[in-house]
Enzyme design. Sequence first.
Site, PDB file in Angstrom:
ATOM      1  N   PRO A  12       0.824  -1.219   0.000  1.00  0.00           N
ATOM      2  CA  PRO A  12       0.000   0.000   0.000  1.00  0.00           C
ATOM      3  C   PRO A  12       0.853   1.261   0.000  1.00  0.00           C
ATOM      4  CG  PRO A  12      -0.017  -1.042   2.175  1.00  0.00           C
ATOM      5  CD  PRO A  12       0.704  -1.976   1.260  1.00  0.00           C
ATOM      6  N   ASP A  13       0.338   2.345  -0.602  1.00  0.00           N
ATOM      7  CA  ASP A  13       1.062   3.614  -0.468  1.00  0.00           C
ATOM      8  C   ASP A  13       0.672   4.239   0.876  1.00  0.00           C
ATOM      9  OD1 ASP A  13      -1.416   4.798  -0.827  1.00  0.00           O
ATOM     10  OD2 ASP A  13      -0.951   5.739  -2.746  1.00  0.00           O
ATOM     11  N   PHE A  14       1.052   5.482   1.102  1.00  0.00           N
ATOM     12  CA  PHE A  14       0.799   6.093   2.401  1.00  0.00           C
ATOM     13  C   PHE A  14      -0.489   6.904   2.430  1.00  0.00           C
ATOM     14  CE2 PHE A  14       5.251   5.222   2.091  1.00  0.00           C
ATOM     15  CZ  PHE A  14       5.510   4.629   3.309  1.00  0.00           C
ATOM     16  N   ARG A  15      -0.681   7.743   1.393  1.00  0.00           N
ATOM     17  CA  ARG A  15      -1.706   8.778   1.487  1.00  0.00           C
ATOM     18  C   ARG A  15      -2.952   8.561   0.631  1.00  0.00           C
ATOM     19  NH1 ARG A  15       3.232  10.660   2.112  1.00  0.00           N
ATOM     20  NH2 ARG A  15       3.677  11.707   4.071  1.00  0.00           N
ATOM     21  N   ASN A  64      11.099   5.090  -1.704  1.00  0.00           N
ATOM     22  CA  ASN A  64      10.607   3.797  -1.235  1.00  0.00           C
ATOM     23  C   ASN A  64      11.665   3.020  -0.463  1.00  0.00           C
ATOM     24  OD1 ASN A  64       8.349   4.578  -2.578  1.00  0.00           O
ATOM     25  ND2 ASN A  64       8.645   3.224  -4.339  1.00  0.00           N
ATOM     26  N   ASP A  72      11.221  -0.336  -0.108  1.00  0.00           N
ATOM     27  CA  ASP A  72      10.930  -1.733  -0.433  1.00  0.00           C
ATOM     28  C   ASP A  72      12.044  -2.404  -1.238  1.00  0.00           C
ATOM     29  OD1 ASP A  72      10.555  -0.731  -3.068  1.00  0.00           O
ATOM     30  OD2 ASP A  72       8.405  -0.472  -2.745  1.00  0.00           O
ATOM     31  N   HIS A  74      15.074   7.783   1.446  1.00  0.00           N
ATOM     32  CA  HIS A  74      14.548   7.552   2.792  1.00  0.00           C
ATOM     33  C   HIS A  74      15.165   6.316   3.437  1.00  0.00           C
ATOM     34  CE1 HIS A  74      10.860  10.300   1.842  1.00  0.00           C
ATOM     35  NE2 HIS A  74      11.964  10.965   2.046  1.00  0.00           N
ATOM     36  N   CYS A 128      23.184   5.495  21.183  1.00  0.00           N
ATOM     37  CA  CYS A 128      24.639   5.701  21.068  1.00  0.00           C
ATOM     38  C   CYS A 128      25.116   5.630  19.620  1.00  0.00           C
ATOM     39  CB  CYS A 128      25.405   4.705  21.925  1.00  0.00           C
ATOM     40  SG  CYS A 128      25.465   3.034  21.241  1.00  0.00           S
ATOM     41  N   CYS A 171      20.409  -2.458  21.999  1.00  0.00           N
ATOM     42  CA  CYS A 171      21.852  -2.316  21.800  1.00  0.00           C
ATOM     43  C   CYS A 171      22.622  -3.056  22.895  1.00  0.00           C
ATOM     44  CB  CYS A 171      22.186  -0.828  21.840  1.00  0.00           C
ATOM     45  SG  CYS A 171      23.923  -0.445  21.744  1.00  0.00           S
ATOM     46  N   GLY A 198       4.399   8.233  -9.244  1.00  0.00           N
ATOM     47  CA  GLY A 198       3.874   7.530  -8.065  1.00  0.00           C
ATOM     48  C   GLY A 198       4.194   8.171  -6.731  1.00  0.00           C
ATOM     49  N   THR A 199       4.181   9.482  -6.696  1.00  0.00           N
ATOM     50  CA  THR A 199       4.427  10.165  -5.409  1.00  0.00           C
ATOM     51  C   THR A 199       3.488  11.350  -5.252  1.00  0.00           C
ATOM     52  OG1 THR A 199       6.019  11.453  -4.099  1.00  0.00           O
ATOM     53  CG2 THR A 199       6.373  11.415  -6.482  1.00  0.00           C
ATOM     54  N   SER A 200       3.078  11.611  -4.004  1.00  0.00           N
ATOM     55  CA  SER A 200       2.211  12.759  -3.742  1.00  0.00           C
ATOM     56  C   SER A 200       3.023  14.044  -3.609  1.00  0.00           C
ATOM     57  CB  SER A 200       1.411  12.523  -2.455  1.00  0.00           C
ATOM     58  OG  SER A 200       2.292  12.420  -1.356  1.00  0.00           O
ATOM     59  N   ASN A 214       1.184   9.862 -12.584  1.00  0.00           N
ATOM     60  CA  ASN A 214       0.578   9.689 -11.257  1.00  0.00           C
ATOM     61  C   ASN A 214      -0.940   9.668 -11.400  1.00  0.00           C
ATOM     62  OD1 ASN A 214       1.692   9.541  -8.519  1.00  0.00           O
ATOM     63  ND2 ASN A 214       0.402  11.307  -8.059  1.00  0.00           N
ATOM     64  N   GLU A 225      -2.920  11.346  -9.750  1.00  0.00           N
ATOM     65  CA  GLU A 225      -3.412  12.717  -9.594  1.00  0.00           C
ATOM     66  C   GLU A 225      -2.258  13.683  -9.863  1.00  0.00           C
ATOM     67  OE1 GLU A 225      -4.369  13.126  -5.411  1.00  0.00           O
ATOM     68  OE2 GLU A 225      -2.612  11.955  -4.850  1.00  0.00           O
TER      69      GLU A 225
HETATM   70  P1  OAD Z   1       2.119   8.793  -0.971  1.00  0.00           P
HETATM   71  O1  OAD Z   1       1.226   7.702  -0.468  1.00  0.00           O
HETATM   72  O2  OAD Z   1       2.139  10.056  -0.232  1.00  0.00           O
HETATM   73  O3  OAD Z   1       1.728   9.129  -2.485  1.00  0.00           O
HETATM   74  C1  OAD Z   1       1.521   8.129  -3.445  1.00  0.00           C
HETATM   75  C2  OAD Z   1       1.033   8.791  -4.716  1.00  0.00           C
HETATM   76  O4  OAD Z   1       0.985   7.799  -5.734  1.00  0.00           O
HETATM   77  C3  OAD Z   1      -0.365   9.391  -4.610  1.00  0.00           C
HETATM   78  O5  OAD Z   1      -0.389  10.643  -5.255  1.00  0.00           O
HETATM   79  C4  OAD Z   1      -1.260   8.363  -5.341  1.00  0.00           C
HETATM   80  O6  OAD Z   1      -2.361   8.973  -5.975  1.00  0.00           O
HETATM   81  C5  OAD Z   1      -0.295   7.816  -6.357  1.00  0.00           C
HETATM   82  N1  OAD Z   1      -0.552   6.430  -6.767  1.00  0.00           N
HETATM   83  C6  OAD Z   1      -0.961   5.375  -6.027  1.00  0.00           C
HETATM   84  N2  OAD Z   1      -1.025   4.248  -6.752  1.00  0.00           N
HETATM   85  C7  OAD Z   1      -0.625   4.594  -8.012  1.00  0.00           C
HETATM   86  C8  OAD Z   1      -0.465   3.885  -9.249  1.00  0.00           C
HETATM   87  N3  OAD Z   1      -0.698   2.562  -9.346  1.00  0.00           N
HETATM   88  N4  OAD Z   1      -0.038   4.583 -10.327  1.00  0.00           N
HETATM   89  C9  OAD Z   1       0.209   5.913 -10.260  1.00  0.00           C
HETATM   90  N5  OAD Z   1       0.075   6.631  -9.128  1.00  0.00           N
HETATM   91  C10 OAD Z   1      -0.327   5.987  -8.022  1.00  0.00           C
HETATM   92  O7  OAD Z   1       3.595   8.142  -1.106  1.00  0.00           O
HETATM   93  P2  OAD Z   1       4.984   8.929  -1.243  1.00  0.00           P
HETATM   94  O8  OAD Z   1       4.825  10.175  -2.024  1.00  0.00           O
HETATM   95  O9  OAD Z   1       5.984   7.938  -1.706  1.00  0.00           O
HETATM   96  O10 OAD Z   1       8.296   8.004   4.285  1.00  0.00           O
HETATM   97  O11 OAD Z   1       5.273   9.291   0.276  1.00  0.00           O
HETATM   98  C11 OAD Z   1       6.463   9.947   0.633  1.00  0.00           C
HETATM   99  C12 OAD Z   1       6.952   9.513   2.003  1.00  0.00           C
HETATM  100  O12 OAD Z   1       5.917   9.641   2.967  1.00  0.00           O
HETATM  101  C13 OAD Z   1       7.323   8.054   2.061  1.00  0.00           C
HETATM  102  O13 OAD Z   1       8.637   7.818   1.613  1.00  0.00           O
HETATM  103  C14 OAD Z   1       7.147   7.693   3.504  1.00  0.00           C
HETATM  104  C15 OAD Z   1       5.976   8.553   3.903  1.00  0.00           C
HETATM  105  O14 OAD Z   1       6.016   9.078   5.174  1.00  0.00           O
HETATM  106  C16 OAD Z   1       9.091   6.958   4.714  1.00  0.00           C
HETATM  107  O15 OAD Z   1       8.916   5.811   4.360  1.00  0.00           O
HETATM  108  C17 OAD Z   1      10.195   7.298   5.623  1.00  0.00           C
HETATM  109 ZN    ZN Z   2      23.628   1.906  21.991  1.00  0.00          ZN
END
Ligand code: OAD
Ligand code: ZN
Length: 287
Positions: free
Chosen positions: A38-41, A112, A114, A131, A142, A169, A217-219, A242, A244
Site C-alpha cells: 500500500p502507499d501512504f496517502r 521507497n 521496499d 529515505h 549511542c 543495543c 507515483g508520489t504525492s 501519477n 493525480e
Molecule cells: P504517498 O502515499 O504520499 O503518495 C503516493 C502517490 O501515488 C499518490 O499521489 C497516489 O495517488 C499515487 N498512486 C498510487 N497508486 C498509483 C499507481 N498505481 N499509479 C500511479 N500513481 C499511483 O507516497 P509517497 O509520495 O511515496 O516516508 O510518500 C512519501 C513519504 O511519505 C514516504 O517515503 C514515507 C511517507 O512518510 C518513509 O517511508 C520514511
Molecule cells: Zn547503543
Amino acid sequence: TLRNDEAIKVLSDKVKLNPNAKVIFMVGAGISTSCGIPDFRSPDTGLYSNLAKLNLPYAEAIFDIEFFEDNPLPFYTLATELYPGKFKPSKFHYLLKLFQEKKILKRVYTQNIDTLEQEAGIEKDIIIEAHGNFAKNHCIKCRKEFDMDVFKNKLDENERTGRCDFVKCDECDGLIKPNIVFFGENLPTRFFDTWDDDLSLLSNNSSESEYIIIVAGTSLAVYPFASLPEEVPTDIPRALINLETVGDFSLNPRKTDILFEGTTDDAAQLLAEELGWAEELNKLVRE
Ligand code: OAD
Ligand code: ZN
C-alpha cells in the site's frame, strides 16, 4: 501542458529522437502499489488510513523517532508487513531496468524502502534511496551500527513466537532501528551530494533536451524530496506519471510539463509500446 496519450507520444519521441537522451526518475510509493504494497496517502487503501488498529496518535507517528522511543510496536508491525523479499517488482520497475539496458537511465531517486529497484536489477550507483533502507541498523541512543540481521532476526523470531520483543543495543540498551529515515532525521548525505552533481549536469545541459525528468507515483508531500522537481531548471522537460496531479506540477505548472494521469504500470506499457520495447518489457515481467 501535454496530457495522457499525447504525453506518452511526446515522452517517447524525446527518448527516440535524441541519441543522448538521459532520464532521471523521481519515484514514490505509487510505483509499488501494484506489487501489493500500500502507499501512504491514498484515501482508503493508503497505510495512513489503515493504521487505526495500531492506536497511533496520528498516522505519521509511525515514522516519528520520539514516538518510536516510547512505542516501537507500530513500526515493528509495519516493518514485518513491508520487509523486502516478500514482493516482486512492478511493470514500471522493469521499465526502469529496460531504460538502464538501453543506457538512457541516469538516476533513480526513490522514496521507497521496499528495495524493489534493486530487485528489478537496477545498479546500486544509479539508485538513490532517499529515505534509507533496511540494509543497516543503528542504536538510536549511542548510534552504534549493526548488520541487517539483528533487526530481521527479531522480526522472524516475533513472527514465530507471536510475541513482540524489540532489539536492544548490546552497549547501552538503546533501541535498534533500521536506517529508514524518520521524520526529523536527516536524509543520507549521498542524496544531497548526488543531487548537487546531477543538478549541475542539468544546468549545463548543452544539447537541447538531453535530460528528461520523470516523476512517478508520489504525492510530493514530503520534503526535502518534494523539492527536487521544483529545482529542475526550466529548460529541462519534466513529466509526471501519477493518479493525480500533485506538488509543483499543480502549484507551478510549466508550459513544457508532460502529465500522465493514470497508473504507472499503464504508462510503462504504453511507453514501451511506443518505443517498440513491449516484448522486451513483458519478458522481464514474466521472468
Ligand atoms: P504517498 O502515499 O504520499 O503518495 C503516493 C502517490 O501515488 C499518490 O499521489 C497516489 O495517488 C499515487 N498512486 C498510487 N497508486 C498509483 C499507481 N498505481 N499509479 C500511479 N500513481 C499511483 O507516497 P509517497 O509520495 O511515496 O516516508 O510518500 C512519501 C513519504 O511519505 C514516504 O517515503 C514515507 C511517507 O512518510 C518513509 O517511508 C520514511
Ligand atoms: Zn547503543
